[in-house]
Design an enzyme around this catalytic site. Structure first.
Site, PDB file in Angstrom:
ATOM      1  N   ASP A  99       0.844  -1.194   0.000  1.00 35.69           N
ATOM      2  CA  ASP A  99       0.000   0.000   0.000  1.00 35.69           C
ATOM      3  C   ASP A  99       0.883   1.249   0.000  1.00 35.69           C
ATOM      4  O   ASP A  99       2.047   1.206   0.427  1.00 35.69           O
ATOM      5  CB  ASP A  99      -0.884   0.023   1.247  1.00 35.69           C
ATOM      6  CG  ASP A  99      -1.848  -1.152   1.274  1.00 35.69           C
ATOM      7  OD1 ASP A  99      -2.186  -1.667   0.187  1.00 35.69           O
ATOM      8  OD2 ASP A  99      -2.259  -1.545   2.385  1.00 35.69           O
TER       9      ASP A  99
HETATM   10  N1  URA Z   1      -0.937  -5.994   3.868  1.00 37.43           N
HETATM   11  C1  URA Z   1      -1.517  -4.770   3.867  1.00 37.43           C
HETATM   12  O1  URA Z   1      -2.569  -4.575   4.450  1.00 37.43           O
HETATM   13  N2  URA Z   1      -0.881  -3.784   3.230  1.00 37.43           N
HETATM   14  C2  URA Z   1       0.305  -3.937   2.599  1.00 37.43           C
HETATM   15  O2  URA Z   1       0.838  -2.983   2.045  1.00 37.43           O
HETATM   16  C3  URA Z   1       0.898  -5.224   2.618  1.00 37.43           C
HETATM   17  C4  URA Z   1       0.249  -6.239   3.254  1.00 37.43           C
END
Ligand code: URA
Length: 241
Positions: A99
């Site tokens: 993310d």
């Molecule tokens: N899980 C998440 O919620 N976000 C990420 O960026 C990676 C794994």
């Protein structure tokens, strides 16, 4: 070389995606529409939608992704991307995604075949996350994270969980569902405040400051290939410590 492998090497698709392009009749070799069984030799001219292709040397990059950078090649909202940040001469793309607000280890490569295998749940590639959550974590919450959490798209596989502090934990997953860590922690009543991926498939960020990247060594690439070939039957899972 098989045509689908050639297309993957040219960075246009994974091997599976390349097969679709071939089936759709979009690929020509020496002017003839190619089939799935077509082999490519040195000197052959390969075209996709009339555009000549050349396989480029393979490149493997480990990036320490900083927050605020999106894991795509192009962002419709104009935000900085990991591909732009790396600025590699080869057409490397991220393997999986983090993310925008997640930091940590992200692999980029133009080796479509390896990327595809690394993302396949069958190979159970370890991803190690350090997570800071809201509230103090009970032993029961850690146990539930380790055992598997019911999410909208099914129950998560058993995970390894280690307490790092009252509101901090280390979570080792081999699945890669969208927003998985955030949804799991939310699911046990502890929304995520901060998320950092400490390691991916055994690759750690040692010596890499946020925003910096490095090429993988030959040995590291071989180790990735080994991970994405054999499934380890001995891996410990579903433990909370
Ligand atoms: N899980 C998440 O919620 N976000 C990420 O960026 C990676 C794994």
């Amino acid at each position: 070389m098989r045509l689908n492998a050639y297309l993957a090497r040219a960075g246009v698709a994974s091997r599976r995606g390349a097969e679709d392009l071939i089936r759709e009749g979009r690929v020509r070799v020496n002017g003839e529409v190619a089939g799935l069984a077509t082999f490519v030799d040195a000197g052959d001219r390969v075209e996709l939608d009339g555009r000549a292709l050349a396989p480029e040397p393979l490149a493997y990059v480990l990036l320490h992704k900083p927050a605020g950078v999106v894991t795509t090649a192009r962002d419709p909202h104009g935000r900085p991307t990991v591909v732009g940040l790396v600025g590699h001469e080869r057409r490397v793309v991220p393997v999986g995604r983090l993310d925008a607000d997640t930091t940590g280890a992200l692999l980029l490569t133009n080796d479509g075949a390896l990327a595809h295998r690394l993302m396949h749940p069958r190979y159970e590639v370890d991803k190690v996350y350090e997570v800071e959550v809201e509230g103090d974590l009970s032993d029961e919450a850690l146990r539930r994270l380790a055992a598997g959490v019911e999410l909208g798209d099914g129950r998560t596989a058993p995970a390894r969980v280690r307490r790092l502090g009252p509101s901090r934990l280390e979570l080792t997953l081999h699945e890669g569902r969208k927003h998985q860590v955030k949804r799991m922690c939310e699911g046990v009543g502890h929304p995520v405040r901060r998320l950092h991926r400490r390691a991916y498939a055994g690759l750690t960020l040692e010596g890499l400051a946020p925003g910096r990247w490095r090429e993988l060594s030959r040995d590291e690439v071989d180790a990735l290939r080994a991970v994405a070939t054999a499934r380890s039957p001995t891996r410990a899972r579903g433990r909370s410590l």
